[in-house]
Motif scaffolding. Structure first.
Motif: not given
Lengths: 288, 261
Positions: A73, A76, A80, A146, A150, A210
């Motif tokens: 997470t 990501s 993101t 990840a 994303t 996520v």
């Protein structure tokens, strides 16, 4: 008269269905997981090893799964947040109407791709790429997961951030420009600060999405329950563990109950994230 | 058209326009406006809604540039400089020509940061220097006594009238010569309106003020010169006293006596 009352009752029960269901799910989770808390006790969950099936000694430590989820997470979000926020700024403030017409449908399209299809793409395209790029034994890693996540989080975060930016009153922009500020100064010193609560809430909801995502991570993260903070190592997330093992576990066993505890922890995390997001929105008057 | 100039012989014209036509897409909003606005005086633009007075005002700081599809013809000069010339510096123009909007629009920042915003984007970051500018600007806008103990609180907590005076302080903080006001009191209660009008009276000797207003009594109370616009045309421009006592044009008379509008 009785018709009004009956109708009212009917609509009330329809409206309360979700409350009822959430309560039911919660009760069910508690009921199924409760015996574990008495024996072997919740302390057993705080262990680095997850070996739920063993002839010697079973271990139900969820720490490696929690770090797995956190690693995937966190990574990501590292991708993101900048991508989504910059993208949202572009779409909301800079893009011409034509560019917006082209960009928005693609973002919506990205949101509509089933996660298992994305997982497939990750398995066939992304994993080999990462394997070769870093010279690894396997491309199934936290980083691969990840990157896929994303792709899944971007539509949510970009759309909500864009809404937040668009809802900044035009008058702020006018005031800033009338003082001689450039477009860039106006965006970064007036519009973004004014939209920040909405952007933070968008990110929170993105994190929630996520952390709860299952299928894609199950397919590309390698699923080895080891405790690591290396982005290139295979990891196993909480969601993937439940999805992979729930089908085969023997009903009512300690393993079964431990999986329910993982579910409860996930529920708690997403609940807390949602509460924070709501608080932020209410506090800054972006939601009643 | 103008037989005798309404201006005293030594008048310095700060804003001069010649044959200005303005278009929103294919729609023409202003027609051949030629007008000289005197410095350090209050000039009021009056006229019914949609007559082009706000559009004309927004030409002076090029705020119409932010609306896509607009086009300007003609010559607009401030202190002799063509502000629509290629390569003319919009940032520098807007430092010299401040604007106050119809609806008060303070940023959702502290009172201090609102006033300091302009100086900061133009490169002043010294805290001491900013504090001086903020204090001076708030004193000028007659708000200092009310807010000096809560400069760090959010500006959105101020009343409507205070917010508008804050916006005036924010505009003054970058050191303009000209202040454009687009119906600055139309959203305020009578008491706050009087305060804004008093404030304009105090600023009139230092700034060139151009104010758009719907309220004819207001124009009569605060302005030295008044221009009457109708359907994109400048109908009459004269000393305020003349406009309200002996208008030259029939249309002006009809409007100020309330026969239409």
């Amino acid at each position: 008269m009785w018709k009004d009352k009956a109708m009212r009752l009917l609509m009330l029960s329809a409206a309360s269905t979700s409350i009822f269901l959430v309560a039911l799910i919660f009760i069910f989770l508690m009921k199924e997981s409760a015996p574990f808390a008495l024996k072997p006790g919740l302390g057993a969950l705080i262990d680095r090893q997850w070996i739920p099936v063993s002839f010697v000694q079973e271990h139900f430590g969820i720490l490696s799964l929690v770090t797995g989820s956190a690693l995937v997470t966190g990574l990501s979000m590292l991708f993101t947040i900048p991508l989504s926020v910059l993208g949202a700024i572009y779409i909301a403030e800079i893009a011409s109407p034509v560019e917006r017409e082209i960009l928005k449908p693609f973002i919506e399209l990205l949101a509509s791709i089933p996660s298992v299809v994305l997982g497939f793409f990750g398995l066939v395209v992304l994993a080999p790429l990462i394997k070769n790029l870093f010279g690894l034994g396997t491309g199934l890693s936290a980083l691969t997961g990840a990157m896929l996540l994303t792709l899944m989080a971007i539509p949510t975060v970009i759309t909500l951030s864009e809404d937040a930016i668009m809802s900044v009153p035009r008058a702020y922009k006018d005031a800033s420009q009338a003082l001689g500020a450039s477009d860039l100064q106006t965006i970064f010193q007036v519009i973004i600060p004014a939209a920040l609560p909405g952007i933070i809430a968008a990110i929170m909801l993105g994190v929630g999405r996520v952390i709860g995502e299952t299928m894609a991570v199950l397919m590309v993260t390698g699923n080895s329950a080891i405790m690591t903070w290396s982005p290139l190592a295979p990891v196993r997330t909480m969601t993937a563990t439940i999805a992979a093992e729930m089908g085969e576990v023997s009903f009512g066993s300690l393993h079964y109950q431990a999986l329910f505890w993982i579910g409860l922890v996930l529920l708690a995390v997403t609940f807390i994230l949602n509460v924070i997001a709501q608080r932020v929105l209410v506090r800054y008057g972006m939601m009643k | 058209m103008v037989e005798t100039s309404p201006f005293p012989a030594d008048t310095e014209h700060v804003i001069t326009t010649s044959k200005v036509n303005f278009f929103y897409g294919a729609t023409q909003a202003l027609f051949d406006i030629t007008m000289d606005i005197p410095g350090r005086r209050v000039t009021a633009f009056i006229g019914p809604s949609g007559c082009g007075k706000s559009t004309f005002l927004r030409i002076f700081n090029r705020m119409n540039d932010t609306i896509s599809g607009t086009r300007l013809e003609g010559d607009v000069r401030i202190n002799g400089e063509d502000i629509y010339e290629n390569g003319s510096n919009v940032v520098r123009l807007r430092r010299k020509v401040g604007m106050v909007f119809q609806k008060s629009n303070p940023f959702p920042k502290s009172i201090f940061d609102n006033v300091a915003y302009g100086p900061r984007i133009h490169g002043t970051h010294d805290r001491q220097q900013l504090a001086e500018i903020v204090e001076k600007s708030l004193i000028r806008s007659a708000l200092w006594d009310e807010v000096k103990d809560r400069l760090e609180t959010n500006a959105l907590g101020l009343s409507g009238g205070q917010q508008q005076r804050l916006c005036i302080a924010r505009a003054l903080a970058v050191g303009p010569d000209i202040l454009l006001m687009d119906e600055p009191a139309s959203a305020l209660d009578p008491k706050s309106t009087i305060r804004i009008e008093d404030l304009i009276g105090e600023l009139r000797n230092e700034y060139t003020i151009v104010i758009v207003t719907h309220n004819m009594q207001q124009a009569a109370r605060i302005s030295d010169y008044t221009a009457f616009f109708y359907e994109g045309h400048l109908v009459e421009f004269n000393a305020t006293k003349k406009i309200f006592t002996k208008p030259r044009e029939k249309q002006t008379e009809d409007y100020i006596t309330g026969r239409f509008g």
